[in-house]
Design a protein around this motif. Structure first.
Motif, PDB file in Angstrom:
ATOM      1  N   SER A 143       6.823  12.226   2.295  1.00 14.39           N
ATOM      2  CA  SER A 143       7.214  10.901   3.079  1.00 14.39           C
ATOM      3  C   SER A 143       8.638  11.058   3.807  1.00 14.39           C
ATOM      4  O   SER A 143       8.781  10.088   4.313  1.00 14.39           O
ATOM      5  CB  SER A 143       7.256   9.488   1.788  1.00 14.39           C
ATOM      6  N   GLU A 192       0.931  -1.105  -0.025  1.00  9.84           N
ATOM      7  CA  GLU A 192       0.060   0.118  -0.055  1.00  9.84           C
ATOM      8  C   GLU A 192       0.693   1.172   0.042  1.00  9.84           C
ATOM      9  O   GLU A 192       0.776   2.105  -0.823  1.00  9.84           O
ATOM     10  CB  GLU A 192      -0.760   0.154   1.231  1.00  9.84           C
ATOM     11  N   LEU A 193       1.998   1.187   0.806  1.00 14.88           N
ATOM     12  CA  LEU A 193       2.765   2.362   0.864  1.00 14.88           C
ATOM     13  C   LEU A 193       3.535   2.732  -0.301  1.00 14.88           C
ATOM     14  O   LEU A 193       3.529   3.727  -1.095  1.00 14.88           O
ATOM     15  CB  LEU A 193       3.889   2.244   2.013  1.00 14.88           C
ATOM     16  N   ARG A 194       4.147   1.398  -0.966  1.00 14.54           N
ATOM     17  CA  ARG A 194       4.724   1.426  -2.208  1.00 14.54           C
ATOM     18  C   ARG A 194       4.015   2.059  -3.236  1.00 14.54           C
ATOM     19  O   ARG A 194       4.325   3.013  -4.085  1.00 14.54           O
ATOM     20  CB  ARG A 194       5.305   0.370  -2.480  1.00 14.54           C
ATOM     21  N   ARG A 195       2.700   1.689  -3.478  1.00 18.46           N
ATOM     22  CA  ARG A 195       1.659   2.154  -4.483  1.00 18.46           C
ATOM     23  C   ARG A 195       1.253   3.528  -4.278  1.00 18.46           C
ATOM     24  O   ARG A 195       1.060   4.260  -5.396  1.00 18.46           O
ATOM     25  CB  ARG A 195       0.731   0.924  -4.600  1.00 18.46           C
ATOM     26  N   THR A 196       1.201   3.847  -3.131  1.00 14.86           N
ATOM     27  CA  THR A 196       0.705   5.327  -2.593  1.00 14.86           C
ATOM     28  C   THR A 196       2.036   6.240  -3.433  1.00 14.86           C
ATOM     29  O   THR A 196       1.509   7.142  -3.976  1.00 14.86           O
ATOM     30  CB  THR A 196       0.671   5.677  -1.421  1.00 14.86           C
ATOM     31  N   LEU A 197       3.150   6.174  -3.186  1.00 12.63           N
ATOM     32  CA  LEU A 197       4.110   6.905  -3.733  1.00 12.63           C
ATOM     33  C   LEU A 197       4.518   6.768  -4.822  1.00 12.63           C
ATOM     34  O   LEU A 197       4.709   7.727  -5.700  1.00 12.63           O
ATOM     35  CB  LEU A 197       5.613   6.300  -2.648  1.00 12.63           C
ATOM     36  N   PHE A 232       2.067   8.883   7.293  1.00  9.08           N
ATOM     37  CA  PHE A 232       2.198  10.079   6.745  1.00  9.08           C
ATOM     38  C   PHE A 232       1.698  11.315   7.811  1.00  9.08           C
ATOM     39  O   PHE A 232       2.444  12.342   7.681  1.00  9.08           O
ATOM     40  CB  PHE A 232       1.346  10.132   5.617  1.00  9.08           C
ATOM     41  N   SER A 264       2.154   6.136  -7.174  1.00 14.88           N
ATOM     42  CA  SER A 264       1.039   6.619  -7.976  1.00 14.88           C
ATOM     43  C   SER A 264       0.740   7.993  -7.835  1.00 14.88           C
ATOM     44  O   SER A 264       0.189   8.786  -8.654  1.00 14.88           O
ATOM     45  CB  SER A 264      -0.380   5.935  -7.499  1.00 14.88           C
ATOM     46  N   ASP A 265       1.540   8.579  -6.875  1.00  6.29           N
ATOM     47  CA  ASP A 265       1.439  10.305  -6.553  1.00  6.29           C
ATOM     48  C   ASP A 265       2.627  10.723  -6.058  1.00  6.29           C
ATOM     49  O   ASP A 265       3.020  10.729  -4.908  1.00  6.29           O
ATOM     50  CB  ASP A 265       0.474  10.300  -5.401  1.00  6.29           C
ATOM     51  N   ARG A 294       3.751  12.886  -3.161  1.00  5.80           N
ATOM     52  CA  ARG A 294       3.526  12.519  -1.697  1.00  5.80           C
ATOM     53  C   ARG A 294       5.195  12.003  -1.190  1.00  5.80           C
ATOM     54  O   ARG A 294       5.502  11.862  -0.185  1.00  5.80           O
ATOM     55  CB  ARG A 294       2.663  11.278  -1.457  1.00  5.80           C
TER      56      ARG A 294
END
Length: 412
Positions: A288, A273-278, A344, A280-281, A284
């Protein structure tokens, strides 16, 4: 805490001194392997949870105090009147006393200031910002070198390449000398017993001394040339001072960021989840940065007690060694709730990843730049990755904690 025994035991256990209360004693050895696959941060969390006092004592590594409470840790790192930087590594013998030859880390105020200024002048924001394109370019070059293969050994193929090659360019030393210099630097932070410490110092001096003498009077813009021709206290550095300053810079430049990157990417590999958040955006990523630095401190500093002092409910004697780990500051629940979690949205974030006070790491601007550029370029090219099948994470403790080499894989 239980500790395993390494193949070459560097430990030096001592009897409990009379000034150490019985309920302060803990079985903790910084230089022993971390048991049960724990990370260094989980290892310290266990120590914190078991501590009966804010300051504990271990018989390992010559015997030394361990400060558990974050505020007391910060005091040890900043109060040079009571806690000297003359020796910053345990055990005192032979590692700490050998390392105390190098400056400015082993000097206290005000003596350290002229030498620290030389490092600041070479590693300040203005100088480091010029490296942005070079760091980014090398990151892309390394990533593209293995991206089509669908896998890499992250530590060997990337973490041990980018920061140390950038540093070798800063000091204008040939990259083919890296294996020797990295090995010598590692013997201070994670000694493996394969070489005596007086020999580590000798080999460093045999290597760097002739280079510095050759660059005396030179006009080069590299860091070693500037240090060879620097002044302190209104006079040129002596040959010995230039060697000591340069060796200090080499040890710091060839180790810490390698291990920060290894911790960050091992965490991303198992936290989808963290990897995909960073990935894709990218906006962020900046957000981070502070949490990565808060979550993954790697350095365990020590100080030498200058005179008898009552501190943290115990009596410390002159020449006692006291450890104030940056990991203990970040991993204590009084500093950061659910400290092992990556968040975050922390309202408060307490850490000292780059140290505190007069000896705050001079390489902090370079470390921040490298971490940001690596995250940016990697996630733009390999947004999805994972631990390779059959790979497990193991960790090594020491003055600088590290993740042992691990394999990543991704779909091509």
């Amino acid at each position: 805490m239980e500790t395993a025994v390494p193949e070459k035991n560097l430990d030096n256990m001592v009897r409990k001194p009379e000034n150490v209360p019985a309920d302060c004693v803990v079985d903790f050895n910084l230089h022993q392997p971390i048991p049960d696959g724990k990370s260094a941060h989980e290892f310290w969390r266990e120590l914190i949870s078991q501590a009966s006092r804010p300051v504990m004592w271990t018989p390992h590594n010559g015997g030394h105090w361990i400060v558990i409470e974050p505020g007391l840790c910060e005091t040890v790192l900043t109060d040079s009147e009571h806690f000297s930087s003359r020796v910053v590594i345990v055990p005192r013998e032979p590692i700490g006393e050998t390392y105390s030859n190098f400056i400015p880390l082993s000097l206290d105020p005000p003596e350290h200031a002229p030498y620290r200024k030389i490092l600041n002048d070479n590693l300040g924001p203005k100088q480091i910002n010029r490296l942005k394109d070079e760091v980014s370019g090398l990151a892309v070059e390394l990533i593209e070198g293995f991206r089509a293969k669908g896998r890499c050994n992250f530590v060997h193929d990337f973490a041990e390449q980018l920061p140390v090659r950038i540093f070798m360019r800063l000091v204008n030393l040939p990259e083919e000398d890296l294996p020797k210099l990295k090995y010598l630097a590692d013997q201070f932070t994670r000694p493996d017993g394969t070489i005596e410490f007086h020999e580590v110092e000798k080999q460093f001096r045999d290597y760097i001394g002739p280079i510095l003498r050759e660059r005396r009077g030179g006009s080069g813009d590299d860091m070693l040339t500037r240090m060879a021709n620097a002044e302190a206290n209104g006079r040129p550095l002596t040959d010995l001072e230039a060697e000591n300053l340069s060796i200090q810079a080499l040890v710091g430049g060839l180790d810490t960021v390698v291990n920060l990157l290894a911790y960050v990417f091992s965490h991303l590999a198992v936290n989808d989840e963290l990897r995909r958040t960073l990935a894709s955006d990218p906006a962020r990523l900046e957000e981070s940065m502070n949490e990565f630095l808060r979550r993954f401190p790697v350095v365990s500093d020590s100080r030498e007690v200058r005179k008898d002092v009552e501190f943290g409910g115990v009596t410390m004697k002159a020449r006692d060694m006291v450890m104030a780990s940056t990991i203990a500051i970040a991993m204590n629940e009084t500093s950061n709730a659910d400290a092992l979690d990556f968040r975050f949205d922390r309202k408060t974030r307490r850490h000292s990843v780059f140290g505190r006070g007069n000896h705050t790491c001079p390489g902090m601007y370079l470390a921040r730049l490298e971490l940001k550029m690596v995250l940016t370029e990697w996630l733009a090219r390999i947004p999805e990755f994972r631990l390779a099948k059959g790979t497990s994470l193991t960790f090594t403790s020491g003055i600088v904690a590290t993740v042992d080499p691990f394999e990543l894989e991704w779909d091509v």
